[in-house]
Design a protein around this motif. Structure first.
Motif, PDB file in Angstrom:
ATOM      1  N   ALA A   1      55.823  40.039  40.055  1.00  0.00           N
ATOM      2  CA  ALA A   1      56.311  38.698  40.007  1.00  0.00           C
ATOM      3  C   ALA A   1      56.367  37.909  38.782  1.00  0.00           C
ATOM      4  CB  ALA A   1      55.626  38.086  41.377  1.00  0.00           C
ATOM      5  N   ASP A   2      57.248  37.361  38.596  1.00  0.00           N
ATOM      6  CA  ASP A   2      57.168  36.301  37.493  1.00  0.00           C
ATOM      7  C   ASP A   2      56.355  34.919  38.001  1.00  0.00           C
ATOM      8  OD1 ASP A   2      59.167  37.475  35.632  1.00  0.00           O
ATOM      9  OD2 ASP A   2      60.341  37.382  37.328  1.00  0.00           O
ATOM     10  N   LEU A   3      56.382  34.733  39.214  1.00  0.00           N
ATOM     11  CA  LEU A   3      55.658  33.632  39.809  1.00  0.00           C
ATOM     12  C   LEU A   3      55.135  33.993  41.209  1.00  0.00           C
ATOM     13  CD1 LEU A   3      54.589  30.551  39.769  1.00  0.00           C
ATOM     14  CD2 LEU A   3      56.845  30.075  40.820  1.00  0.00           C
ATOM     15  N   VAL A   4      53.936  33.779  41.453  1.00  0.00           N
ATOM     16  CA  VAL A   4      53.157  34.138  42.707  1.00  0.00           C
ATOM     17  C   VAL A   4      52.828  32.768  43.129  1.00  0.00           C
ATOM     18  CG1 VAL A   4      51.453  35.301  43.933  1.00  0.00           C
ATOM     19  CG2 VAL A   4      52.392  36.367  41.994  1.00  0.00           C
ATOM     20  N   VAL A   5      53.149  32.306  44.298  1.00  0.00           N
ATOM     21  CA  VAL A   5      52.918  31.008  44.768  1.00  0.00           C
ATOM     22  C   VAL A   5      51.924  31.286  45.856  1.00  0.00           C
ATOM     23  CG1 VAL A   5      53.712  28.831  46.013  1.00  0.00           C
ATOM     24  CG2 VAL A   5      55.197  30.256  44.396  1.00  0.00           C
ATOM     25  N   ALA A   6      50.717  30.507  45.784  1.00  0.00           N
ATOM     26  CA  ALA A   6      49.668  30.446  46.967  1.00  0.00           C
ATOM     27  C   ALA A   6      49.269  29.089  47.168  1.00  0.00           C
ATOM     28  CB  ALA A   6      48.511  31.264  46.447  1.00  0.00           C
ATOM     29  N   ASN A   7      50.215  28.400  48.140  1.00  0.00           N
ATOM     30  CA  ASN A   7      50.086  26.918  48.616  1.00  0.00           C
ATOM     31  C   ASN A   7      49.337  27.084  49.929  1.00  0.00           C
ATOM     32  OD1 ASN A   7      51.494  26.188  46.202  1.00  0.00           O
ATOM     33  ND2 ASN A   7      53.208  25.349  47.401  1.00  0.00           N
ATOM     34  N   ASN A   8      48.088  26.372  49.928  1.00  0.00           N
ATOM     35  CA  ASN A   8      47.425  26.026  51.169  1.00  0.00           C
ATOM     36  C   ASN A   8      47.027  27.396  51.730  1.00  0.00           C
ATOM     37  OD1 ASN A   8      47.558  23.129  51.168  1.00  0.00           O
ATOM     38  ND2 ASN A   8      49.545  23.376  51.041  1.00  0.00           N
ATOM     39  N   VAL A   9      46.541  28.362  50.904  1.00  0.00           N
ATOM     40  CA  VAL A   9      45.826  29.516  51.656  1.00  0.00           C
ATOM     41  C   VAL A   9      44.810  30.016  50.942  1.00  0.00           C
ATOM     42  CG1 VAL A   9      47.072  30.987  50.137  1.00  0.00           C
ATOM     43  CG2 VAL A   9      46.475  32.204  52.079  1.00  0.00           C
ATOM     44  N   TYR A  10      44.327  29.306  49.722  1.00  0.00           N
ATOM     45  CA  TYR A  10      43.124  29.615  48.933  1.00  0.00           C
ATOM     46  C   TYR A  10      41.830  29.530  49.733  1.00  0.00           C
ATOM     47  CZ  TYR A  10      41.006  31.842  44.722  1.00  0.00           C
ATOM     48  OH  TYR A  10      40.351  32.627  43.792  1.00  0.00           O
TER      49      TYR A  10
END
Length: 411
Positions: free
Chosen positions: A162-171
């Protein structure tokens, strides 16, 4: 004795003890009202070696996220926040039709729908069966699985890096910080980017946002502790943005350490703010429990006085944070007749622990209560506008955090 899940130290100190509550998203059906509910201690501690704030891992993600009651798309402001993020990320990283974006914990596709609309290839990795199905029905490619180093490698092998991995409000939602972080590294290209949004411990402490402490949130990050956590997977934080979401969040931009380069000036500025607030030592945490107790007393005093006067008080929203507040304060239907929520999944159910009915929003206009207690206080601007009609009969809105605020609204 608590062992820090980031560094393994047993040197932890208590920040606040909120008693024992049921999991915050385990809403009850009418048939379950005569059944017992499991409750678990809810105690925030901080590791005095790495300064990760955390609660004991007494439930597993499988307990909570296999079927989930929260659908992101029911918040208009949250969908708009996601749209703006996607637009900014496309511009910042130069994403185009040849790029690939993965979002971890993608919920019902609230964010990736904006990636799809731009013609960019994407994939959601979502553990909850029901919300993942909603995403697929909305046209967002989604796989139902929890992220681990192994599943991250499988997704990469099947779909490419992936060029971008998004992890919003999960960490904050995963007890295995180390394994999840290695999963992020497995997903991202060697020259790619990882974007992580998470509530900022600085605002949680400074603004007494203690209702965001619940069993789904296993840890609470400063930029410093998040930097240390991401480094365990070979990711280096190079920039940070301060966001208003959830009462105050941070957006961390990280890259594989080999290509990361020097961190931005904004990183140094926020780290300095955290240090000045005492969050890298115990002094920053010592008064928090006293402020939490004050919030509880003020809210209960208002509700009891309203009941004595014969005024009606109902709630707006049934968020997880609201259930921490209701349970900690011991609020029952004699003080809060019901709450409403836009999510039909919750209609006809009852809040965990306090067993307050959850009804459709239309009930407020039908019943014309004197006060509406806004439980998702972090959406104050959006909900003040949505609830402006309460002013037609002289009703008022009540915001419990960071301090009790009773607001007259104009219809």
């Amino acid at each position: 004795m608590t062992t820090c899940r980031l560094c393994g130290s047993t040197n932890t100190a208590s920040v606040v003890d909120l008693g024992a509550t049921p999991p915050c998203e385990r809403f009850l059906t009418a048939d379950q009202l005569d059944e017992s509910e499991p409750t678990y201690p809810l105690r925030l501690e901080v590791c005095t070696d790495c300064w990760l704030a955390q609660i004991p891992p007494l439930i597993t993600p499988e307990d909570t996220f296999t079927e989930y009651a929260y659908f992101s798309s029911y918040s208009e402001s949250w969908v708009e926040h996601a749209r703006r993020f996607v637009g900014a990320a496309v511009d910042r990283l130069g994403l185009d039709a040849g790029s690939f974006v993965v979002e971890v914990a993608s919920n019902d596709g609230y964010l990736l729908r904006h990636v799809v609309s731009r013609g960019i290839r994407c994939l959601g990795v979502e553990p909850s069966v029901n919300v993942g199905q909603a995403a697929r029905e909305a046209g967002v490619p989604t796989e139902t699985r929890f992220l681990t180093p192994e599943t991250g490698a499988e997704v990469r092998a099947a779909h490419g890096p992936a060029d971008l991995v998004v992890a919003n409000n999960v960490y904050a939602h995963i007890p295995d910080v180390l394994g999840f972080t290695r999963g992020l590294r497995a997903l991202v290209a060697d020259d790619g980017w990882v974007s992580v949004e998470v509530q900022h411990l600085l605002t949680l402490i400074e603004k007494t946002q203690y209702d965001t402490i619940y069993h789904e949130h296993f840890q609470y990050y400063t930029v410093e502790s998040a930097r240390r956590a991401l480094a365990t997977g070979g990711l280096s934080v190079v920039d940070v943005e301060l966001l208003p979401t959830h009462g105050g969040s941070i957006r961390l931009w990280a890259r594989p350490a080999e290509v990361a380069g020097e961190p931005s000036a904004r990183m140094a500025d926020v780290l300095a703010r955290e240090k000045a607030a005492g969050l890298h030592e115990l002094s920053g945490y010592t008064e928090f429990a006293d402020r939490v107790a004050r919030v509880r007393r003020n809210l209960l005093r208002f509700l009891v006085d309203a009941a004595e006067r014969g005024d009606t008080v109902v709630g707006y929203g049934a968020p997880g944070k609201g259930n921490t507040l209701l349970n900690h304060c011991g609020i029952r239907p004699d003080l809060l007749a019901y709450t409403v929520d836009r999510n039909p999944y919750k209609h006809g159910r009852f809040t965990p622990g306090t067993r307050i009915p959850v009804l459709p929003p239309e009930r407020i206009a039908a019943d014309r209560p004197d006060y509406v207690l806004v439980l998702p206080w972090n959406l104050r601007t959006e909900l003040t506008e949505q609830l402006s009609y309460v002013g037609e009969w002289g009703g008022r809105l009540v915001f419990p955090i960071p301090e009790l605020d009773i607001v007259e609204v104009k219809s």
